[in-house]
Design an enzyme around this catalytic site. Structure first.
Site, PDB file in Angstrom:
ATOM      1  NE  ARG A  22      15.343  21.794  35.210  1.00  0.00           N
ATOM      2  CZ  ARG A  22      15.512  20.992  34.164  1.00  0.00           C
ATOM      3  NH1 ARG A  22      15.695  19.699  34.327  1.00  0.00           N
ATOM      4  NH2 ARG A  22      15.469  21.467  32.939  1.00  0.00           N
TER       5      ARG A  22
ATOM      6  CE1 TYR B 105      21.673  28.488  40.918  1.00  0.00           C
ATOM      7  CE2 TYR B 105      20.155  27.438  39.409  1.00  0.00           C
ATOM      8  CZ  TYR B 105      20.937  28.520  39.759  1.00  0.00           C
ATOM      9  OH  TYR B 105      20.971  29.627  38.954  1.00  0.00           O
TER      10      TYR B 105
ATOM     11  CE  LYS C 165      11.150  23.148  35.439  1.00  0.00           C
ATOM     12  NZ  LYS C 165      10.290  23.552  34.326  1.00  0.00           N
TER      13      LYS C 165
ATOM     14  CG  HIS D  93       7.908  22.017  30.849  1.00  0.00           C
ATOM     15  ND1 HIS D  93       9.082  21.768  30.182  1.00  0.00           N
ATOM     16  CD2 HIS D  93       8.157  23.105  31.615  1.00  0.00           C
ATOM     17  CE1 HIS D  93       9.993  22.659  30.521  1.00  0.00           C
ATOM     18  NE2 HIS D  93       9.460  23.491  31.391  1.00  0.00           N
TER      19      HIS D  93
ATOM     20  CB  SER E 264      14.773  24.166  29.652  1.00  0.00           C
ATOM     21  OG  SER E 264      14.054  23.218  30.395  1.00  0.00           O
TER      22      SER E 264
ATOM     23  CB  CYS F 250      12.503  27.232  23.668  1.00  0.00           C
ATOM     24  SG  CYS F 250      13.526  25.961  22.905  1.00  0.00           S
TER      25      CYS F 250
ATOM     26  CG  ASP G 229       8.329  26.265  33.969  1.00  0.00           C
ATOM     27  OD1 ASP G 229       8.790  26.046  32.840  1.00  0.00           O
ATOM     28  OD2 ASP G 229       8.725  25.662  34.988  1.00  0.00           O
TER      29      ASP G 229
ATOM     30  NE  ARG H 175      17.143  29.140  35.757  1.00  0.00           N
ATOM     31  CZ  ARG H 175      16.184  28.416  35.180  1.00  0.00           C
ATOM     32  NH1 ARG H 175      14.924  28.775  35.275  1.00  0.00           N
ATOM     33  NH2 ARG H 175      16.489  27.329  34.499  1.00  0.00           N
TER      34      ARG H 175
HETATM   35  C1  OXD Z   1      13.361  24.511  33.076  1.00  0.00           C
HETATM   36  C2  OXD Z   1      12.959  25.586  33.990  1.00  0.00           C
HETATM   37  O1  OXD Z   1      14.513  24.081  33.112  1.00  0.00           O
HETATM   38  O2  OXD Z   1      11.812  26.025  33.895  1.00  0.00           O
HETATM   39  O3  OXD Z   1      12.521  24.066  32.290  1.00  0.00           O
HETATM   40  O4  OXD Z   1      13.768  26.001  34.832  1.00  0.00           O
HETATM   41 MN    MN Z   2      10.590  24.881  32.603  1.00  0.00          MN
END
Ligand code: OXD
Ligand code: MN
Length: 602
Positions: free
Chosen positions: A76, A216, A225, A245, A267, A269, A292, A384
């Protein structure tokens, strides 16, 4: 111009929009996605022929593919993500703002002719179970077949979403192009993109998404998102619900009692791992509702009910292995799209952390020869997997219940090597909102004994809140004023405390169940707590260390708040809140003053 007369919908608004997009972007062809398996297989085959996909060994990894992206299109792009609210103040310091009219003009020029030589896929999708009152329909026009097949795994995509939209329903228009028109006779590349010219744009007032230049992840799979968080957070504020989130997990105690817990973590974690955890405490069970995103609405009983708006997982592969997430390893055995992982000599995928022993030889994510002696990783750190949610063995039966699941506790968390205890419970709602709004992680791994500079990521929403975060804090504070509201309890967890040698003190992963069990029992008023500077921590003996590889002293350290170290961090906290100026709600300032007072008395 491609004919839209044969379009599988009578929805005028949709037909008009698609026509407009076709006129602007000039694709060679238009394909309306029906979401069928045949279509998926055919598009995947097309991607194999284009060199975007490598089909994996059918015996080792059935019906699965590996994609390698352009090295300049791997994640991102927050600095290229824009919130075009009517005014800069409405977007807030947490967002890049551009004037909506100016941005629309710029994008219109950029999108002109940008799909030349390519097929445009019209991808109708539902975020949330089809037909559920909580669901939102989006339609993505994209010139990427990779995006179209990924959307089939990540959302309820195709004819069923179109049927739910009906002739008159409203949808969020999501326009996406990789920004690489294919001139006649020109040869395509496996991963077309426009690396130097990316725009991920949200028009929050008119609820539209325009994304250019990247193929991507969150830049391109616009249901995730962009729609389910940035646009939905604005909808939620306006309509009285929550788009967060957060993971959603179902926790069952040895007595067979069930509770649903949500958790906001930045993200990387370990949200996916936590949502699929295999507990290391006898009799407890964790099941997955979402990894998520959580959309939460008020039930008639005053509780917040959460649904996972997605239908799949787009998770980080590196670090996912039998020790960290055995359920994920199982769910990835088949029917998966991998991106930027390494390819083994057997035609399977590999990434750092999948197995203890790396393969002796592989092709890395860039397509180069790789051995364990290579200086660069085999898989990109943000490699991913994309996979349907039902494939995880830990999926909860009610994961797609349109009614959602009642949330009894919400956890916040970050990566903190010092200061922040393993778990704290908020003293009350305002304190909990304060904990969420001051969520932070260390920017880099802190050196032994040092406390690193903090990156604040309130509610893990910093890159995803579609409006001014100060107003978002105010909205959260206001939830307690709702008549009859039975609010969830709020907790802050930190799995990442380190000792003076820089070693993690807490074993984490399956042992996190000890913390979840305490949270569970707190909700039933069955567990004792002591007050600390940062909130209520488990009383001595509440976390059963007998079952853990943690000494009594370690446990004390895990729950300790060092006043000096906390005092040192106050300036950073104040600076974080100061960026919101007068817009910061008084409720947050009050909590900050309260913390300072407590520290003065410590
Ligand atoms: C993030 C994801 O970056 O879920 O939070 O991909
Ligand atoms: Mn996320």
């Amino acid at each position: 111009m491609p004919d839209t007369a044969t379009a599988p919908t009578k929805n005028k608004q949709l037909l008009d929009w698609v026509q407009e997009v076709v006129a602007l972007t000039e694709p060679a062809d238009v394909h309306w996605c029906d979401g069928s398996e045949e279509e998926y297989d055919q598009l995947c085959q097309q991607l194999v022929e284009a060199g975007t996909f490598t089909r994996l060994n059918e015996e080792l990894r059935p019906n699965s593919y590996l994609a390698r992206s352009d090295p300049d299109d791997v994640a991102r792009v927050e600095d290229r993500t824009f919130i075009c609210a009517p005014t800069e103040d409405e977007a807030g310091p947490n967002n890049n703002w551009r004037d909506p009219d100016e941005m629309r003009e710029l994008l219109t020029d950029l999108f002109r002719g940008c799909m030349r030589g390519r097929t445009m896929y019209v991808v109708p999708f539902s975020m949330g179970p089809i037909g559920a009152p909580v669901a939102q329909i989006g339609v993505q026009c994209t010139d990427s077949a990779y995006v179209a097949v990924s959307m089939r795994l990540m959302a309820r995509m195709g004819a069923q979403a179109l049927a739910a939209l009906g002739d008159n329903g409203a949808f969020v228009p999501c326009l996406h192009s990789v920004g690489a028109p294919l001139e006649e006779g020109a040869e395509d590349v496996p991963w077309p993109c426009n690396a130097d010219n990316k725009y991920i744009v949200h028009f929050t007032k008119t609820r539209e998404i325009w994304s250019f230049g990247s193929g991507y992840g969150g830049n391109a799979l616009l249901g995730k998102k962009c729609l389910a968080l940035r646009i939905a957070s604005v909808m939620a504020r306006d309509e009285g619900w929550l788009a967060e989130h957060m993971l959603i997990l179902k926790l069952t105690s040895p007595d067979g009692e069930t509770k649903y817990i949500a958790g906001a973590f930045p993200s990387a974690c370990g949200k996916t791992n936590l949502s699929m955890m295999v507990p290391k405490l006898r009799g407890w069970k964790v099941e997955t509702v979402g990894d998520d995103i959580a959309w939460m609405r008020w039930g008639e009983d005053g509780r917040l009910y959460a649904v996972n708006p997605e239908a799949g997982f787009f998770g980080v592969a590196p670090g996912t292995g039998a020790n960290t997430n055995p359920n994920a390893v199982k769910m990835l055995e088949k029917n998966t799209i991998f991106t930027n992982c390494a390819l083994t000599d057997e035609g399977d995928v590999w990434w750092e952390g999948l197995t203890k022993e790396p393969p002796a030889h592989a092709i890395d994510w860039r397509g180069n020869e790789w051995t364990p002696d290579s200086e660069t990783p085999a898989a990109h750190p943000n490699a991913r997997f994309t996979v349907a949610a039902v494939q995880t063995p830990s999926i909860a039966a009610e994961w797609d219940d349109p009614a959602g699941v009642p949330i009894e506790a919400i956890m916040f968390g970050g990566r903190r090597s010092k200061v922040v205890p393993l778990v704290t419970e908020a003293r009350d709602w305002d304190h909990g909102v304060f904990l969420g709004s001051s969520m932070s992680s260390e920017k880099t791994a802190a050196a032994a004994g040092n406390v690193g500079e903090l990156r604040f990521d309130p509610f893990a929403m910093l890159p995803f809140c579609g409006y001014n975060m100060a107003d978002y804090f105010g909205y959260w504070l206001s939830l307690k004023e709702r008549e009859g509201a039975k609010l969830p309890r709020l907790f802050y967890v930190n799995w990442f405390r380190k000792d003076d040698d820089g070693k993690f003190i807490w074993p984490g992963f399956g042992d996190n169940i000890h913390v979840l069990a305490w949270i569970f029992r707190r909700c039933d008023e069955e567990a004792a707590a002591d007050d600390s500077l940062l909130g209520l921590v488990p009383a001595e003996g509440e976390i059963d260390i007998e079952a853990l590889d943690v000494s009594k002293d370690d446990m004390r350290e895990l729950l300790n708040v060092d006043p000096e170290a906390l005092r040192d961090q106050l300036p950073q906290m104040k600076q974080h809140f100061a960026q919101f100026g007068d817009r910061l709600p008084e409720g947050i300032s009050e909590q900050m003053r309260d913390l300072e007072q407590r520290l003065d008395q410590a």
